[in-house]
Design a protein around this motif. Sequence first.
Motif, PDB file in Angstrom:
ATOM      1  N   ASP A  61       0.870  -1.169   0.000  1.00 30.28           N
ATOM      2  CA  ASP A  61       0.000   0.000   0.000  1.00 30.28           C
ATOM      3  C   ASP A  61       0.916   1.231   0.000  1.00 30.28           C
ATOM      4  OD1 ASP A  61      -1.617   2.112   0.609  1.00 30.28           O
ATOM      5  OD2 ASP A  61      -2.295   1.350   2.549  1.00 30.28           O
ATOM      6  N   THR A  62       1.159   1.801  -1.190  1.00 25.23           N
ATOM      7  CA  THR A  62       2.182   2.856  -1.303  1.00 25.23           C
ATOM      8  C   THR A  62       1.761   4.175  -0.646  1.00 25.23           C
ATOM      9  OG1 THR A  62       1.405   3.541  -3.491  1.00 25.23           O
ATOM     10  CG2 THR A  62       3.144   1.877  -3.426  1.00 25.23           C
ATOM     11  N   GLY A  63       0.456   4.341  -0.371  1.00 26.49           N
ATOM     12  CA  GLY A  63       0.025   5.544   0.360  1.00 26.49           C
ATOM     13  C   GLY A  63       0.690   5.604   1.730  1.00 26.49           C
ATOM     14  N   TYR A  73       3.795   7.895   2.038  1.00 25.80           N
ATOM     15  CA  TYR A  73       3.498   9.338   2.123  1.00 25.80           C
ATOM     16  C   TYR A  73       2.829   9.682   3.456  1.00 25.80           C
ATOM     17  CZ  TYR A  73       4.774   9.095  -2.733  1.00 25.80           C
ATOM     18  OH  TYR A  73       5.495   8.879  -3.893  1.00 25.80           O
ATOM     19  N   ARG A  74       1.978   8.767   3.943  1.00 26.85           N
ATOM     20  CA  ARG A  74       1.360   8.997   5.253  1.00 26.85           C
ATOM     21  C   ARG A  74       2.435   9.034   6.335  1.00 26.85           C
ATOM     22  NH1 ARG A  74      -4.419   8.249   5.837  1.00 26.85           N
ATOM     23  NH2 ARG A  74      -5.273   7.929   3.773  1.00 26.85           N
ATOM     24  N   ALA A  75       3.424   8.145   6.224  1.00 32.09           N
ATOM     25  CA  ALA A  75       4.487   8.086   7.248  1.00 32.09           C
ATOM     26  C   ALA A  75       5.281   9.395   7.272  1.00 32.09           C
ATOM     27  CB  ALA A  75       5.413   6.904   6.973  1.00 32.09           C
ATOM     28  N   ALA A 130      -0.284  13.553   4.081  1.00 33.60           N
ATOM     29  CA  ALA A 130       0.302  12.711   3.027  1.00 33.60           C
ATOM     30  C   ALA A 130       0.107  13.364   1.666  1.00 33.60           C
ATOM     31  CB  ALA A 130      -0.351  11.336   3.042  1.00 33.60           C
ATOM     32  N   SER A 131      -1.092  13.870   1.433  1.00 32.04           N
ATOM     33  CA  SER A 131      -1.386  14.480   0.145  1.00 32.04           C
ATOM     34  C   SER A 131      -0.502  15.717  -0.084  1.00 32.04           C
ATOM     35  CB  SER A 131      -2.872  14.825   0.104  1.00 32.04           C
ATOM     36  OG  SER A 131      -3.174  15.583  -1.001  1.00 32.04           O
ATOM     37  N   LYS A 132      -0.262  16.483   1.000  1.00 34.88           N
ATOM     38  CA  LYS A 132       0.573  17.695   0.845  1.00 34.88           C
ATOM     39  C   LYS A 132       2.029  17.330   0.554  1.00 34.88           C
ATOM     40  CE  LYS A 132      -2.449  20.629   3.461  1.00 34.88           C
ATOM     41  NZ  LYS A 132      -2.915  20.921   4.795  1.00 34.88           N
ATOM     42  N   VAL A 133       2.599  16.396   1.331  1.00 34.22           N
ATOM     43  CA  VAL A 133       4.021  16.074   1.084  1.00 34.22           C
ATOM     44  C   VAL A 133       4.200  15.328  -0.244  1.00 34.22           C
ATOM     45  CG1 VAL A 133       4.757  16.129   3.503  1.00 34.22           C
ATOM     46  CG2 VAL A 133       4.033  13.956   2.504  1.00 34.22           C
ATOM     47  N   SER A 134       3.143  14.611  -0.660  1.00 33.55           N
ATOM     48  CA  SER A 134       3.269  13.835  -1.904  1.00 33.55           C
ATOM     49  C   SER A 134       3.295  14.743  -3.138  1.00 33.55           C
ATOM     50  CB  SER A 134       2.144  12.809  -2.027  1.00 33.55           C
ATOM     51  OG  SER A 134       0.926  13.455  -2.327  1.00 33.55           O
ATOM     52  N   ALA A 135       2.926  16.030  -2.954  1.00 33.97           N
ATOM     53  CA  ALA A 135       2.976  16.971  -4.078  1.00 33.97           C
ATOM     54  C   ALA A 135       4.392  17.511  -4.282  1.00 33.97           C
ATOM     55  CB  ALA A 135       2.007  18.122  -3.822  1.00 33.97           C
ATOM     56  N   VAL A 148      10.309  14.765  -2.491  1.00 29.10           N
ATOM     57  CA  VAL A 148       9.797  13.707  -1.599  1.00 29.10           C
ATOM     58  C   VAL A 148       9.474  12.470  -2.437  1.00 29.10           C
ATOM     59  CG1 VAL A 148       7.856  13.051  -0.098  1.00 29.10           C
ATOM     60  CG2 VAL A 148       8.938  15.292   0.153  1.00 29.10           C
ATOM     61  N   ARG A 149       8.825  12.683  -3.572  1.00 38.55           N
ATOM     62  CA  ARG A 149       8.465  11.546  -4.433  1.00 38.55           C
ATOM     63  C   ARG A 149       9.724  10.820  -4.896  1.00 38.55           C
ATOM     64  NH1 ARG A 149       3.130  11.677  -5.150  1.00 38.55           N
ATOM     65  NH2 ARG A 149       3.291   9.732  -6.283  1.00 38.55           N
ATOM     66  N   ALA A 150      10.735  11.615  -5.284  1.00 38.88           N
ATOM     67  CA  ALA A 150      11.981  10.999  -5.771  1.00 38.88           C
ATOM     68  C   ALA A 150      12.637  10.193  -4.648  1.00 38.88           C
ATOM     69  CB  ALA A 150      12.924  12.085  -6.281  1.00 38.88           C
ATOM     70  N   GLY A 156      -1.955   2.431  -5.153  1.00 36.59           N
ATOM     71  CA  GLY A 156      -1.495   3.815  -5.017  1.00 36.59           C
ATOM     72  C   GLY A 156      -2.117   4.769  -6.008  1.00 36.59           C
ATOM     73  N   ARG A 157      -1.313   5.747  -6.414  1.00 30.90           N
ATOM     74  CA  ARG A 157      -1.780   6.761  -7.362  1.00 30.90           C
ATOM     75  C   ARG A 157      -0.961   6.708  -8.653  1.00 30.90           C
ATOM     76  NH1 ARG A 157      -4.164   6.921  -3.286  1.00 30.90           N
ATOM     77  NH2 ARG A 157      -5.319   8.591  -2.288  1.00 30.90           N
ATOM     78  N   ASP A 158       0.329   6.349  -8.508  1.00 29.58           N
ATOM     79  CA  ASP A 158       1.238   6.400  -9.667  1.00 29.58           C
ATOM     80  C   ASP A 158       1.980   5.085  -9.833  1.00 29.58           C
ATOM     81  OD1 ASP A 158       2.816   6.450  -7.406  1.00 29.58           O
ATOM     82  OD2 ASP A 158       4.280   7.838  -8.235  1.00 29.58           O
ATOM     83  N   THR A 159       1.434   3.993  -9.332  1.00 27.17           N
ATOM     84  CA  THR A 159       2.211   2.748  -9.359  1.00 27.17           C
ATOM     85  C   THR A 159       2.277   2.161 -10.774  1.00 27.17           C
ATOM     86  OG1 THR A 159       0.388   1.282  -8.694  1.00 27.17           O
ATOM     87  CG2 THR A 159       1.668   2.286  -6.923  1.00 27.17           C
ATOM     88  N   ALA A 213     -10.731  18.225  -1.999  1.00 25.33           N
ATOM     89  CA  ALA A 213      -9.469  18.987  -1.935  1.00 25.33           C
ATOM     90  C   ALA A 213      -8.292  18.065  -2.236  1.00 25.33           C
ATOM     91  CB  ALA A 213      -9.315  19.617  -0.555  1.00 25.33           C
ATOM     92  N   ARG A 214      -8.353  16.837  -1.688  1.00 32.30           N
ATOM     93  CA  ARG A 214      -7.261  15.878  -1.878  1.00 32.30           C
ATOM     94  C   ARG A 214      -7.184  15.423  -3.338  1.00 32.30           C
ATOM     95  NH1 ARG A 214      -5.607  10.797   0.595  1.00 32.30           N
ATOM     96  NH2 ARG A 214      -7.508  10.378   1.749  1.00 32.30           N
ATOM     97  N   ASP A 215      -8.349  15.154  -3.952  1.00 35.99           N
ATOM     98  CA  ASP A 215      -8.376  14.751  -5.372  1.00 35.99           C
ATOM     99  C   ASP A 215      -7.727  15.837  -6.232  1.00 35.99           C
ATOM    100  OD1 ASP A 215      -9.776  12.488  -4.727  1.00 35.99           O
ATOM    101  OD2 ASP A 215     -11.688  13.163  -5.553  1.00 35.99           O
ATOM    102  N   ARG A 234      -5.559  18.156  -5.350  1.00 39.25           N
ATOM    103  CA  ARG A 234      -4.098  18.200  -5.157  1.00 39.25           C
ATOM    104  C   ARG A 234      -3.429  17.037  -5.874  1.00 39.25           C
ATOM    105  NH1 ARG A 234      -4.576  20.000   0.222  1.00 39.25           N
ATOM    106  NH2 ARG A 234      -4.827  17.861   0.911  1.00 39.25           N
ATOM    107  N   ASP A 235      -4.001  15.830  -5.734  1.00 41.61           N
ATOM    108  CA  ASP A 235      -3.396  14.634  -6.341  1.00 41.61           C
ATOM    109  C   ASP A 235      -3.389  14.722  -7.874  1.00 41.61           C
ATOM    110  OD1 ASP A 235      -3.084  13.639  -3.787  1.00 41.61           O
ATOM    111  OD2 ASP A 235      -4.663  12.122  -3.930  1.00 41.61           O
ATOM    112  N   GLN A 236      -4.468  15.319  -8.441  1.00 41.84           N
ATOM    113  CA  GLN A 236      -4.582  15.373  -9.908  1.00 41.84           C
ATOM    114  C   GLN A 236      -3.791  16.526 -10.520  1.00 41.84           C
ATOM    115  OE1 GLN A 236      -8.806  15.638 -10.056  1.00 41.84           O
ATOM    116  NE2 GLN A 236      -9.091  13.438  -9.994  1.00 41.84           N
ATOM    117  N   GLU A 237      -3.603  17.588  -9.732  1.00 41.58           N
ATOM    118  CA  GLU A 237      -2.991  18.790 -10.328  1.00 41.58           C
ATOM    119  C   GLU A 237      -1.511  18.944 -10.033  1.00 41.58           C
ATOM    120  OE1 GLU A 237      -5.445  22.111  -9.248  1.00 41.58           O
ATOM    121  OE2 GLU A 237      -7.098  21.386 -10.489  1.00 41.58           O
ATOM    122  N   ARG A 238      -0.949  18.062  -9.174  1.00 43.21           N
ATOM    123  CA  ARG A 238       0.474  18.243  -8.866  1.00 43.21           C
ATOM    124  C   ARG A 238       1.309  17.995 -10.125  1.00 43.21           C
ATOM    125  NH1 ARG A 238       0.037  12.980  -5.423  1.00 43.21           N
ATOM    126  NH2 ARG A 238       0.366  11.465  -7.065  1.00 43.21           N
ATOM    127  N   ALA A 239       2.446  18.690 -10.184  1.00 45.33           N
ATOM    128  CA  ALA A 239       3.269  18.619 -11.388  1.00 45.33           C
ATOM    129  C   ALA A 239       3.952  17.260 -11.506  1.00 45.33           C
ATOM    130  CB  ALA A 239       4.307  19.728 -11.343  1.00 45.33           C
TER     131      ALA A 239
END
Length: 218
Positions: free
Chosen positions: A30-32, A35-37, A85-90, A94-96, A124-127, A174-176, A178-183
């Motif tokens: 569960d890759t979320g 980011y939650r951690a 998690a959603s904020k740091v995942s943007a 952090v993703r790298a 996840g979102r990008d697996t 709000a989370r959707d 952020r998740d959809q619009e992050r670069a």
Amino acid sequence: MIITIDGPAAAGKGTLCSYLSKHYKLAYFDTGMVYRAVGLDMVLQNLNLQDEEIAEKIAKSLTFEKMMMLSKHPDFRSDIGGSAASKVSALPKVRAALLKMQQDFALNPVFADGTPANGVIYDGRDTGTVVCPNADIKLFVTASSEVRAKRRFDEFIAKGINTTYDKVLEDMIARDKRDQERASAPLKPADDAIVFDTSDMTAQEEINKAIEIIEAKR
Ligand code: DC
């Protein structure tokens, strides 16, 4: 075998992955959780969730053991953990920093008790797009915001978490966004993913549909 299941929050990925991991004897990641951690660790230390340098440092120091320890905290699965998690995942750094840990899991997949698995099922979102672009089977599971908010609200109530449906829906939208619009690695289906909407499906119908897709692909 590697299966990736991506999609927005509360689309039904968790239930599906738990079932499929047992059915096909695949280790479940569960890759979320990564980011939650990182998000929760920063919240607990009162750190600024927008500070990419600090967030990167926390992400680089994350180990599997630390993630499992943080997962026992009551806010790990709450709105607080999800929103952090959603904020740091943007944050691209952090993703790298968290990518290798997720990819390495497929090199030697094992169950929680250490027994070897037949492969991995990623949630996840990008697996399917970034973590495992060469996965054997990719699913993208979605449902309407209202249906997902109702599912998440029911889960929170069952766990004794005090919230309202409107608050859960507002956080979900709000989370959707952020998740959809992050670069970096935005939430979207891989070109070769099979997309299905679970809004009108029961959990059992969702499982049957996923097995039908997997069997047809194998
Ligand atoms: O699946 P979840 O609700 O535990 O995910 C929490 C957040 O982590 C989600 O809002 C976005 C982020 N996430 C991500 O960016 N990429 C992933 N592969 C998994 C989760």
